[in-house]
Each structure stands twice: as C-alpha cells, then as structure tokens.
Design an enzyme around this catalytic site. Structure first.
Site, PDB file in Angstrom:
ATOM      1  N   GLU A  25       0.847  -1.206   0.000  1.00 43.40           N
ATOM      2  CA  GLU A  25       0.000   0.000   0.000  1.00 43.40           C
ATOM      3  C   GLU A  25       0.880   1.253   0.000  1.00 43.40           C
ATOM      4  O   GLU A  25       2.086   1.173   0.207  1.00 43.40           O
ATOM      5  CB  GLU A  25      -0.917   0.004   1.226  1.00 43.40           C
ATOM      6  CG  GLU A  25      -0.157  -0.015   2.543  1.00 43.40           C
ATOM      7  CD  GLU A  25      -0.557   1.090   3.480  1.00 43.40           C
ATOM      8  OE1 GLU A  25      -0.977   2.161   3.010  1.00 43.40           O
ATOM      9  OE2 GLU A  25      -0.416   0.887   4.691  1.00 43.40           O
ATOM     10  N   LYS A  87      -5.833  10.651  -0.106  1.00 40.67           N
ATOM     11  CA  LYS A  87      -5.758   9.345   0.555  1.00 40.67           C
ATOM     12  C   LYS A  87      -6.894   8.516  -0.032  1.00 40.67           C
ATOM     13  O   LYS A  87      -8.063   8.773   0.243  1.00 40.67           O
ATOM     14  CB  LYS A  87      -5.930   9.543   2.060  1.00 40.67           C
ATOM     15  CG  LYS A  87      -6.079   8.265   2.861  1.00 40.67           C
ATOM     16  CD  LYS A  87      -6.296   8.560   4.344  1.00 40.67           C
ATOM     17  CE  LYS A  87      -6.837   7.341   5.060  1.00 40.67           C
ATOM     18  NZ  LYS A  87      -7.183   7.604   6.454  1.00 40.67           N
ATOM     19  N   VAL A 107      -5.189   0.285   2.436  1.00 39.38           N
ATOM     20  CA  VAL A 107      -5.290  -1.172   2.292  1.00 39.38           C
ATOM     21  C   VAL A 107      -6.488  -1.507   1.402  1.00 39.38           C
ATOM     22  O   VAL A 107      -6.381  -2.335   0.485  1.00 39.38           O
ATOM     23  CB  VAL A 107      -5.421  -1.833   3.683  1.00 39.38           C
ATOM     24  CG1 VAL A 107      -5.783  -3.309   3.550  1.00 39.38           C
ATOM     25  CG2 VAL A 107      -4.120  -1.668   4.464  1.00 39.38           C
ATOM     26  N   ASP A 139     -17.666   5.441  12.491  1.00 37.99           N
ATOM     27  CA  ASP A 139     -16.427   5.382  11.715  1.00 37.99           C
ATOM     28  C   ASP A 139     -15.832   3.971  11.724  1.00 37.99           C
ATOM     29  O   ASP A 139     -15.229   3.541  12.699  1.00 37.99           O
ATOM     30  CB  ASP A 139     -15.428   6.406  12.278  1.00 37.99           C
ATOM     31  CG  ASP A 139     -14.238   6.590  11.343  1.00 37.99           C
ATOM     32  OD1 ASP A 139     -14.036   5.745  10.451  1.00 37.99           O
ATOM     33  OD2 ASP A 139     -13.524   7.594  11.503  1.00 37.99           O
ATOM     34  N   SER A 141     -13.458   1.595   9.195  1.00 32.28           N
ATOM     35  CA  SER A 141     -12.622   1.695   8.000  1.00 32.28           C
ATOM     36  C   SER A 141     -13.136   0.813   6.863  1.00 32.28           C
ATOM     37  O   SER A 141     -13.530  -0.339   7.079  1.00 32.28           O
ATOM     38  CB  SER A 141     -11.188   1.286   8.339  1.00 32.28           C
ATOM     39  OG  SER A 141     -10.415   1.237   7.163  1.00 32.28           O
ATOM     40  N   ASP A 143     -11.338  -0.588   4.957  1.00 35.67           N
ATOM     41  CA  ASP A 143     -10.427  -1.742   4.873  1.00 35.67           C
ATOM     42  C   ASP A 143     -11.171  -3.030   5.228  1.00 35.67           C
ATOM     43  O   ASP A 143     -10.974  -4.074   4.605  1.00 35.67           O
ATOM     44  CB  ASP A 143      -9.256  -1.601   5.868  1.00 35.67           C
ATOM     45  CG  ASP A 143      -8.232  -0.554   5.458  1.00 35.67           C
ATOM     46  OD1 ASP A 143      -8.386   0.044   4.388  1.00 35.67           O
ATOM     47  OD2 ASP A 143      -7.273  -0.345   6.233  1.00 35.67           O
ATOM     48  N   LYS A 160      -4.767  -1.234  13.711  1.00 38.84           N
ATOM     49  CA  LYS A 160      -3.999  -0.151  14.346  1.00 38.84           C
ATOM     50  C   LYS A 160      -4.419   0.048  15.807  1.00 38.84           C
ATOM     51  O   LYS A 160      -5.587  -0.045  16.139  1.00 38.84           O
ATOM     52  CB  LYS A 160      -4.173   1.127  13.555  1.00 38.84           C
ATOM     53  CG  LYS A 160      -3.235   1.104  12.362  1.00 38.84           C
ATOM     54  CD  LYS A 160      -2.987   2.443  11.819  1.00 38.84           C
ATOM     55  CE  LYS A 160      -4.069   2.825  10.913  1.00 38.84           C
ATOM     56  NZ  LYS A 160      -4.064   2.577   9.560  1.00 38.84           N
TER      57      LYS A 160
END
Ligand code: PSU
Ligand code: MN
Length: 305
Positions: A25, A87, A107, A139, A141, A143, A160
């Site tokens: 990535e 992003k 990702v 929120d 992600s 991903d 994370k």
C-alpha cells in the site's frame, strides 16, 4: 487489461512468468510517515521483497491512473511533501480516476488493485478498523469491508492500536474474515506485541500460512483474510504504556473536530509528535517485518484458482 490501470513492466513479466508478486500500500508513504523516512522505507520494503525473489507491486494513483508497481520517480512523487496527494480508499477510486488526481492507496484500495491483476497477497503496517466512539461517529474503515469481499490476504501487524480492537474483531467475524496469528494465539496490536484478544487460527510457518490462504481463496464467494504478524518484542511498546497516549490523541481529535478520512493520519501524527522516535522505529520495524513475512508466504503460495 483494465483501461485505468498501468502495470509496471517488472510486475507484468513476474505475473506472466509465475514469479511471486506481493502488493504494497502507499498511504503509509503519502500520509502515515514523515519525509524522508517514508521514501527510505518504501524503497527498503521493495528491496526486502526483491532479495527473496519476490516482485514488489507498490500501488498508487498518479494523474488518474491506477498503478500496480511504481518507478523510483513515482515513489519519490508519492513520498514528497505534496499536500495535494489524496488518501484513496475504495470509494475514492472512481472520482480520482475521473478527475485525474494522484493519491496514496489505503489497504482497501490496494486490495482492489491487487485483485484486478490476480495478486493474492499484500503487506502493510496496521489495517484500519472500527474506531473508538463508533457509536457516535459510525467510523468503520473501508479496509474491513474490502477484506470481506475481495480475495486478497493482508499481512499486517494487527489492526492499528488507535482503534477499538474488540469491536474490530466482532466486525471481522460478522463479515466472515478469518483473523490468523503468525506464531501467536493473541491478536497483535500494532505497536504492541500482543493484546489480550485471541485470533481465530494460529499458523507457525510460511508454508502453513500459504496453505491456509489457498484454502480460503478456494472457497466459494470468499473474501480475503488477515495474517497478523506481531512486532518483535525488542521494538514493541508495552500496551500499558501506549494506551494512555492513544486516549490522549483521541481526546485531541475530538476536541479539534477531526473526523472521517483525516482521523487516522491525525491520530498517528499526534502520537509521532509527542512520542516520536520510539513510535517511528516501531512503525518502520513493523513494515519491514511484515514485508519479510509476506515474501516468505508468497514463495510458498500455489494459486488455487
Ligand atoms: N499502516 C500504517 N500507517 C498507515 C496505514 C497503515 O502503519 O498510515 C494506513 C493504511 O493505508 C490503512 C489506512 O488502510 O491507514 C486506514 O485508514 P482509515 O482508518 O481512514 O480507513
Ligand atoms: Mn474512517
């Protein structure tokens, strides 16, 4: 081949000749790390793969073109302190292509590009997930959603540490994404060696990991899976030490009204600012360590499709 996608010639010949390819990535380069360490690590990660006979395919979007594999110049561009770089997650792809913009790929976006050309494995630092205070912000992600529907294995240091880890695991379970621990029974927590949460399955060798990925990809309508590789203890930070720092970063983000796609970069930068060197070294070590493992897995992978 797809009209929007440029495949680097080295990636293209690796794919044709059956040389293993691993995708990388680039949001970690464009938004996650400071210059010049971001460029240095981007080049180093590619070398780690090449040294094992594996072709790296770093992804990005440049002037509206999806890229699988970057030239040195293109890597320098993504690493430059260029504030107009976006992003890119899944939802941004069409707009960035159509408006001919440039971006680092999360990702989620990397998995999309990898799947377009049949790359089964990608590597990163930590993946996105369910944020703290999700009940207020919703929120989560992209991903996680992309992992659930696109058949690519993501080698990472766990979700994370800034995230709500139990909720992230719940979400992955609901969406049918296997969470696999490499030489561990516990979920690694990015900067920390492990959390108190369990993974679904443990694997102990690259062969075993490759086989598990092959099994997943051979199932009908499968998505991807997470291969969680704990940061070596020597570079990791104890959870008790990092947790209050994360809470402090989350507090500042709320106070400043930071949300949406700006939240993850803000939290990471806040941590770096206050606790710089140690976290930076931990992040770099994690990226190296994951690239190393992704290469070993890729060498043992036999495409089941
Ligand atoms: N790992 C890192 N640093 C990063 C990221 C991962 O060590 O900056 C990036 C990845 O690209 C990941 C993204 O997909 O953060 C998640 O962002 P969000 O939470 O906004 O979906
Ligand atoms: Mn988000």
């Amino acid at each position: 081949m797809n009209n929007f996608l440029d495949i680097h010639p080295d990636v293209s010949s690796a794919l044709t000749s059956g040389t293993p390819v691993v995708a990388l990535e680039s949001v970690v380069i464009s938004h996650g790390l400071p210059f010049p360490q971001n460029l240095e690590i981007a080049l180093e990660l590619e070398k780690i793969l090449l040294d094992q006979g594996v072709q790296p395919a770093t992804t990005a979007i440049i002037n509206g073109r999806l890229k699988a594999g970057l030239s040195k110049k293109e890597l320098e561009f993504i690493a430059s302190e260029n504030k107009s770089l976006h992003k890119a997650s899944r939802r941004d792809l069409a707009g960035l292509i159509s408006h001919q913009r440039s971006a680092g790929t999360t990702v989620a976006a990397t998995v999309v590009i990898a799947a377009m050309i049949g790359i089964p494995i990608m590597t990163t630092g930590g993946i996105g997930g369910v944020h703290k205070h999700v009940e207020k912000t919703l929120d989560i992600s992209a991903d996680l959603i992309e992992l659930a529907r696109t058949p690519v294995a993501v080698v990472c240091g766990g979700p994370k540490a800034i995230l709500d880890l139990p909720k992230t695991l719940e979400f992955l379970e609901t969406r049918g994404v296997p969470v696999v621990g490499y030489q561990t029974d516990k979920l690694p927590a990015y900067y920390s060696h492990e959390s108190n949460l369990s993974v679904d399955f443990r694997v102990d060798s690259p062969e075993q990991t490759a086989h598990l990925i092959e099994c997943q990809l051979a199932l009908p309508a499968c998505g991807g899976l997470l291969i969680c590789n704990p940061l070596p203890k020597a570079d990791a930070l104890p959870w008790e030490e990092i947790a209050p720092k994360i809470d402090d970063a989350v507090f500042h983000a709320e106070k400043q009204g930071i949300h949406g796609k700006a939240l993850t970069p803000f939290l990471l930068q806040h941590l770096f600012q206050d606790h710089g060197e140690q976290l930076l070294q931990a992040n770099l070590s994690m990226l190296r360590h994951n690239a190393q493992l992704a290469a070993m897995i890729a060498r043992h992978f036999n495409n089941p499709l």
